[in-house]
Scaffold this motif. Structure first.
Motif, PDB file in Angstrom:
ATOM      1  N   ASP A 109     -12.711 -12.679 -56.326  1.00 37.03           N
ATOM      2  CA  ASP A 109     -12.453 -14.271 -56.573  1.00 37.03           C
ATOM      3  C   ASP A 109     -10.974 -14.065 -56.653  1.00 37.03           C
ATOM      4  O   ASP A 109     -10.366 -14.100 -57.665  1.00 37.03           O
ATOM      5  N   PRO A 110     -10.304 -14.531 -55.436  1.00 37.64           N
ATOM      6  CA  PRO A 110      -8.851 -14.533 -55.403  1.00 37.64           C
ATOM      7  C   PRO A 110      -8.448 -16.033 -56.343  1.00 37.64           C
ATOM      8  O   PRO A 110      -7.214 -15.944 -56.588  1.00 37.64           O
ATOM      9  N   SER A 111      -9.343 -16.745 -56.712  1.00 34.64           N
ATOM     10  CA  SER A 111      -8.825 -18.083 -57.359  1.00 34.64           C
ATOM     11  C   SER A 111      -8.354 -17.703 -58.676  1.00 34.64           C
ATOM     12  O   SER A 111      -7.687 -18.472 -59.359  1.00 34.64           O
ATOM     13  N   LEU A 112      -8.643 -16.646 -59.175  1.00 33.78           N
ATOM     14  CA  LEU A 112      -8.514 -16.256 -60.949  1.00 33.78           C
ATOM     15  C   LEU A 112      -7.087 -15.924 -60.733  1.00 33.78           C
ATOM     16  O   LEU A 112      -6.022 -16.558 -61.606  1.00 33.78           O
ATOM     17  N   ALA A 113      -6.341 -15.137 -59.829  1.00 36.56           N
ATOM     18  CA  ALA A 113      -5.073 -14.778 -59.958  1.00 36.56           C
ATOM     19  C   ALA A 113      -4.274 -16.089 -59.322  1.00 36.56           C
ATOM     20  O   ALA A 113      -2.936 -16.162 -59.917  1.00 36.56           O
ATOM     21  N   THR A 114      -4.533 -16.620 -58.173  1.00 32.95           N
ATOM     22  CA  THR A 114      -3.701 -17.718 -57.811  1.00 32.95           C
ATOM     23  C   THR A 114      -3.638 -19.056 -58.954  1.00 32.95           C
ATOM     24  O   THR A 114      -2.589 -19.507 -59.022  1.00 32.95           O
ATOM     25  N   PHE A 115      -4.796 -18.977 -59.525  1.00 29.98           N
ATOM     26  CA  PHE A 115      -4.583 -19.842 -60.968  1.00 29.98           C
ATOM     27  C   PHE A 115      -3.555 -19.528 -61.734  1.00 29.98           C
ATOM     28  O   PHE A 115      -2.750 -20.344 -62.334  1.00 29.98           O
ATOM     29  N   LEU A 116      -3.456 -18.528 -62.195  1.00 29.30           N
ATOM     30  CA  LEU A 116      -2.724 -17.836 -63.016  1.00 29.30           C
ATOM     31  C   LEU A 116      -1.238 -17.893 -62.806  1.00 29.30           C
ATOM     32  O   LEU A 116      -0.132 -18.372 -63.344  1.00 29.30           O
ATOM     33  N   ALA A 117      -0.988 -17.852 -61.554  1.00 31.52           N
ATOM     34  CA  ALA A 117       0.368 -17.853 -60.785  1.00 31.52           C
ATOM     35  C   ALA A 117       0.656 -19.327 -60.886  1.00 31.52           C
ATOM     36  O   ALA A 117       1.758 -19.764 -61.327  1.00 31.52           O
ATOM     37  N   ALA A 118      -0.200 -20.337 -60.760  1.00 33.51           N
ATOM     38  CA  ALA A 118       0.002 -21.723 -60.911  1.00 33.51           C
ATOM     39  C   ALA A 118       0.360 -22.119 -62.201  1.00 33.51           C
ATOM     40  O   ALA A 118       1.276 -22.964 -62.398  1.00 33.51           O
ATOM     41  N   VAL A 119      -0.351 -21.638 -63.273  1.00 33.64           N
ATOM     42  CA  VAL A 119      -0.118 -21.806 -64.457  1.00 33.64           C
ATOM     43  C   VAL A 119       1.303 -21.471 -65.000  1.00 33.64           C
ATOM     44  O   VAL A 119       2.110 -22.096 -65.681  1.00 33.64           O
ATOM     45  N   ARG A 120       1.874 -20.450 -64.642  1.00 28.78           N
ATOM     46  CA  ARG A 120       3.352 -19.921 -65.135  1.00 28.78           C
ATOM     47  C   ARG A 120       4.154 -20.944 -64.313  1.00 28.78           C
ATOM     48  O   ARG A 120       5.351 -21.255 -65.061  1.00 28.78           O
ATOM     49  N   THR A 121       4.082 -21.467 -63.011  1.00 28.58           N
ATOM     50  CA  THR A 121       4.957 -22.503 -62.522  1.00 28.58           C
ATOM     51  C   THR A 121       4.648 -23.886 -63.281  1.00 28.58           C
ATOM     52  O   THR A 121       5.677 -24.352 -63.774  1.00 28.58           O
ATOM     53  N   ASP A 122       3.543 -24.333 -63.544  1.00 33.43           N
ATOM     54  CA  ASP A 122       3.467 -25.392 -64.236  1.00 33.43           C
ATOM     55  C   ASP A 122       3.962 -25.429 -65.817  1.00 33.43           C
ATOM     56  O   ASP A 122       4.366 -26.414 -66.109  1.00 33.43           O
ATOM     57  N   ILE A 123       3.895 -24.372 -66.459  1.00 31.18           N
ATOM     58  CA  ILE A 123       4.245 -24.202 -67.742  1.00 31.18           C
ATOM     59  C   ILE A 123       5.812 -24.364 -67.646  1.00 31.18           C
ATOM     60  O   ILE A 123       6.598 -24.944 -68.578  1.00 31.18           O
ATOM     61  N   SER A 124       6.598 -23.885 -66.745  1.00 34.44           N
ATOM     62  CA  SER A 124       8.051 -24.119 -66.593  1.00 34.44           C
ATOM     63  C   SER A 124       8.547 -25.419 -66.110  1.00 34.44           C
ATOM     64  O   SER A 124       9.516 -26.103 -66.216  1.00 34.44           O
ATOM     65  N   ARG A 125       7.373 -26.419 -65.763  1.00 31.77           N
ATOM     66  CA  ARG A 125       7.713 -27.712 -65.313  1.00 31.77           C
ATOM     67  C   ARG A 125       7.309 -28.768 -66.260  1.00 31.77           C
ATOM     68  O   ARG A 125       7.966 -29.865 -66.332  1.00 31.77           O
ATOM     69  N   HIS A 126       6.375 -28.492 -67.240  1.00 34.49           N
ATOM     70  CA  HIS A 126       5.669 -29.500 -67.887  1.00 34.49           C
ATOM     71  C   HIS A 126       5.618 -29.100 -69.415  1.00 34.49           C
ATOM     72  O   HIS A 126       5.148 -28.152 -69.938  1.00 34.49           O
ATOM     73  N   GLU A 127       6.481 -29.828 -70.132  1.00 34.56           N
ATOM     74  CA  GLU A 127       6.756 -29.652 -71.736  1.00 34.56           C
ATOM     75  C   GLU A 127       5.158 -29.531 -72.221  1.00 34.56           C
ATOM     76  O   GLU A 127       5.254 -28.899 -73.034  1.00 34.56           O
ATOM     77  N   GLU A 128       4.469 -30.643 -71.857  1.00 31.87           N
ATOM     78  CA  GLU A 128       3.244 -30.545 -72.430  1.00 31.87           C
ATOM     79  C   GLU A 128       2.282 -29.449 -72.270  1.00 31.87           C
ATOM     80  O   GLU A 128       1.531 -29.200 -73.384  1.00 31.87           O
ATOM     81  N   LEU A 129       2.530 -28.763 -71.385  1.00 29.16           N
ATOM     82  CA  LEU A 129       1.901 -27.489 -71.291  1.00 29.16           C
ATOM     83  C   LEU A 129       2.569 -26.211 -71.760  1.00 29.16           C
ATOM     84  O   LEU A 129       2.021 -25.292 -72.408  1.00 29.16           O
ATOM     85  N   ARG A 130       3.938 -26.322 -71.876  1.00 35.79           N
ATOM     86  CA  ARG A 130       4.706 -25.448 -72.531  1.00 35.79           C
ATOM     87  C   ARG A 130       4.538 -25.268 -73.934  1.00 35.79           C
ATOM     88  O   ARG A 130       4.580 -24.022 -74.583  1.00 35.79           O
TER      89      ARG A 130
END
Length: 219
Positions: A109-130
């Motif tokens: 299931d490649p979506s597991l790792a690609t989602f975790l990669a996206a989380v790292r990017t999203d956290i850096s961009r969105h304070e509400e996630l950070r």
């Protein structure tokens, strides 16, 4: 993944099954579009549901995002824990088992790792996630911290090197997540390379340089 027929909450479909379908759709959409650009319509299309059904199970996009992250963490670390339980009780054997399991998960299931990669990017961009505690890497730190502690107890890792090993492991796992979205063979090569670094077979000592012998000058 989407179908032409949208469903609300059909009586013959269990709540847990519907919820799981939404979470699966969420990690695919968030991986593809990111937190900001993912819309309720995209989520509903991917899950073959109405937007109303999405709201029935999750009150906000942020709530859905965090729940998707929790689900991925649960899937990944349950598999990692099973892998280390089946391995010999050494750091080297257990980290190797984890690397093998990471490769198996990527193939399944490649979506597991690609989602975790996206989380790292999203956290850096969105304070509400950070600022969201559930998106912090607590489970990763706890899991790999226990492996490193085992290595210290076994004498495989010097106590003064434990923090260095922790940083190397973190960089490796984050690197594997990043490699999951690149060239198809990159992830597998990275896993194999890290395993060979652990067992010492990847890098060999440099051969001694043989310098030419100088002939004495004639007198």
């Amino acid at each position: 993944m989407s179908t032409s027929k949208k469903l609300g909450r059909p009586p013959d479909t269990s709540s847990e099954e519907t919820r799981g379908r939404i979470l699966e759709a969420a990690r695919v959409c968030f991986s593809r579009y990111g937190f900001d650009r993912t819309t309720n319509r995209q989520l509903a299309e991917a899950a073959a549901l109405t937007t109303g059904a999405i709201y029935h199970y999750f009150g906000s996009k942020r709530e859905l995002y965090v729940e998707a992250h929790d689900q991925v963490q649960a899937i990944v670390y349950e598999r990692f824990e099973q892998a280390v339980e089946a391995a010999e009780p050494t750091f080297a054997d257990r980290i190797t088992a984890v690397l093998d399991e990471a490769l198996a998960l990527q193939r399944e299931d490649p979506s597991l790792a690609t989602f975790l990669a996206a989380v790292r990017t999203d956290i850096s961009r969105h304070e509400e996630l950070r600022d969201e505690p559930r998106l912090r890497p607590n489970r990763r730190l706890s899991f790999f911290g226990a492996l490193i502690e085992l290595g210290v107890d076994n004498g495989e890792i010097r106590l003064e090197d434990a923090e260095v090993v922790s940083d190397v492991v973190a960089a490796t796992m984050m690197g594997l997540v990043s490699a999951s979205g690149g060239e198809p063979g990159a992830h597998a090569r990275a896993v194999e390379g890290m395993k060979r670094l652990v067992d010492g077979s990847l890098i060999q000592p440099a051969a001694p340089t043989v310098r030419p012998t100088r002939r004495p000058r004639p007198e």
